[in-house]
Design a protein around this motif. Structure first.
Motif, short mmCIF file in Angstrom:
data_model
loop_
_atom_site.label_atom_id
_atom_site.label_comp_id
_atom_site.label_asym_id
_atom_site.label_seq_id
_atom_site.Cartn_x
_atom_site.Cartn_y
_atom_site.Cartn_z
N UNK A 32 49.06 -37.22 36.97
CA UNK A 32 48.68 -36.09 37.81
C UNK A 32 49.15 -36.34 39.23
N UNK A 33 49.72 -35.31 39.84
CA UNK A 33 50.24 -35.41 41.19
C UNK A 33 49.20 -35.99 42.14
N UNK A 34 49.62 -36.96 42.95
CA UNK A 34 48.75 -37.56 43.95
C UNK A 34 47.85 -38.68 43.45
N UNK A 35 47.81 -38.90 42.13
CA UNK A 35 46.97 -39.95 41.57
C UNK A 35 47.70 -41.29 41.58
N UNK A 36 46.95 -42.36 41.76
CA UNK A 36 47.51 -43.71 41.78
C UNK A 36 47.41 -44.32 40.38
N UNK A 37 48.48 -44.99 39.96
CA UNK A 37 48.54 -45.63 38.66
C UNK A 37 49.03 -47.06 38.83
N UNK A 38 48.73 -47.90 37.86
CA UNK A 38 49.18 -49.29 37.87
C UNK A 38 49.94 -49.56 36.58
N UNK A 39 51.21 -49.93 36.73
CA UNK A 39 52.06 -50.24 35.59
C UNK A 39 51.95 -51.73 35.28
N UNK A 40 51.85 -52.08 34.02
CA UNK A 40 51.73 -53.47 33.58
C UNK A 40 53.08 -54.17 33.68
N UNK A 41 53.11 -55.28 34.41
CA UNK A 41 54.34 -56.06 34.54
C UNK A 41 54.30 -57.36 33.74
N UNK A 42 53.14 -57.67 33.17
CA UNK A 42 53.03 -58.94 32.43
C UNK A 42 53.25 -58.76 30.93
N UNK A 43 53.03 -57.57 30.41
CA UNK A 43 53.22 -57.31 28.98
C UNK A 43 52.02 -57.64 28.11
N UNK A 44 50.91 -58.06 28.72
CA UNK A 44 49.72 -58.42 27.94
C UNK A 44 48.68 -57.31 27.86
N UNK A 45 48.88 -56.21 28.58
CA UNK A 45 47.92 -55.13 28.61
C UNK A 45 47.73 -54.52 27.22
N UNK A 46 46.52 -54.18 26.89
CA UNK A 46 46.23 -53.49 25.64
C UNK A 46 46.40 -51.99 25.81
N UNK A 47 46.71 -51.55 27.03
CA UNK A 47 46.90 -50.13 27.32
C UNK A 47 48.31 -49.90 27.88
N UNK A 48 49.29 -50.65 27.36
CA UNK A 48 50.68 -50.53 27.82
C UNK A 48 51.10 -49.07 27.81
N UNK A 49 51.82 -48.60 28.79
CA UNK A 49 52.43 -49.35 29.87
C UNK A 49 51.55 -49.47 31.12
N UNK A 50 50.31 -48.98 31.02
CA UNK A 50 49.42 -49.09 32.18
C UNK A 50 48.63 -50.40 32.15
N UNK A 51 48.28 -50.88 33.31
CA UNK A 51 47.61 -52.16 33.47
C UNK A 51 46.14 -52.08 33.08
N UNK A 52 45.66 -53.10 32.38
CA UNK A 52 44.23 -53.24 32.09
C UNK A 52 43.69 -54.54 32.69
N UNK A 53 44.45 -55.12 33.60
CA UNK A 53 44.10 -56.36 34.33
C UNK A 53 44.18 -57.61 33.47
N UNK A 54 44.87 -57.54 32.33
CA UNK A 54 45.04 -58.72 31.48
C UNK A 54 45.78 -59.83 32.22
N UNK A 55 46.62 -59.44 33.20
CA UNK A 55 47.38 -60.45 33.95
C UNK A 55 46.46 -61.46 34.62
N UNK A 56 45.27 -61.07 34.92
CA UNK A 56 44.32 -61.97 35.59
C UNK A 56 43.99 -63.18 34.71
#
Length: 79
Positions: free
Chosen positions: A14-38
Motif C-alpha cells: 500500500x502506498x506510503x506503508x513501510x515494509x521490510x524485505x528479508x536479506x538473510x533468507x531465514x524468514x518464514x514469511x519470505x520475502x518479507x522479514x519476520x526478524x529471523x535474522x536476529x
C-alpha cells in the motif's frame, strides 16, 4: 508460509506503508522479514516505503545486489 526460492515473490503493498524485505533468507514469511535474522544471521532487513498501492515482486532468494528487487543474480525465473 513462503520459503526462500529462486523466483521473485509477489507482495501486495500500500502506498506510503513501510515494509521490510528479508536479506538473510531465514524468514518464514519470505520475502518479507519476520526478524529471523536476529537468531540465525547477522544480515539486516532492508526497509522500503511503497510508492503506490500495487502488487510488486521482490527477490525470493535474498542473493540480489539490488535489494529488495531481483537482479537475476541467482538466475531467478520471472513469475
Amino acid at each position: 508460509m513462503t520459503s526462500k526460492t529462486n523466483s521473485p515473490l509477489p507482495v501486495d503493498v500500500e502506498a506510503g506503508q513501510r515494509y521490510s524485505w528479508c536479506s538473510c533468507g531465514f524468514s518464514q514469511t519470505m520475502p518479507l522479514c519476520d526478524h529471523a535474522h536476529r537468531q540465525f544471521s547477522e544480515k539486516k532487513s532492508v526497509k522500503f516505503i511503497a510508492e503506490k498501492t500495487e502488487t510488486i515482486h521482490l527477490c525470493g532468494c535474498a542473493e540480489t545486489s539490488t535489494p529488495p528487487y531481483c537482479d537475476n543474480s541467482n538466475q531467478c525465473q520471472k513469475g
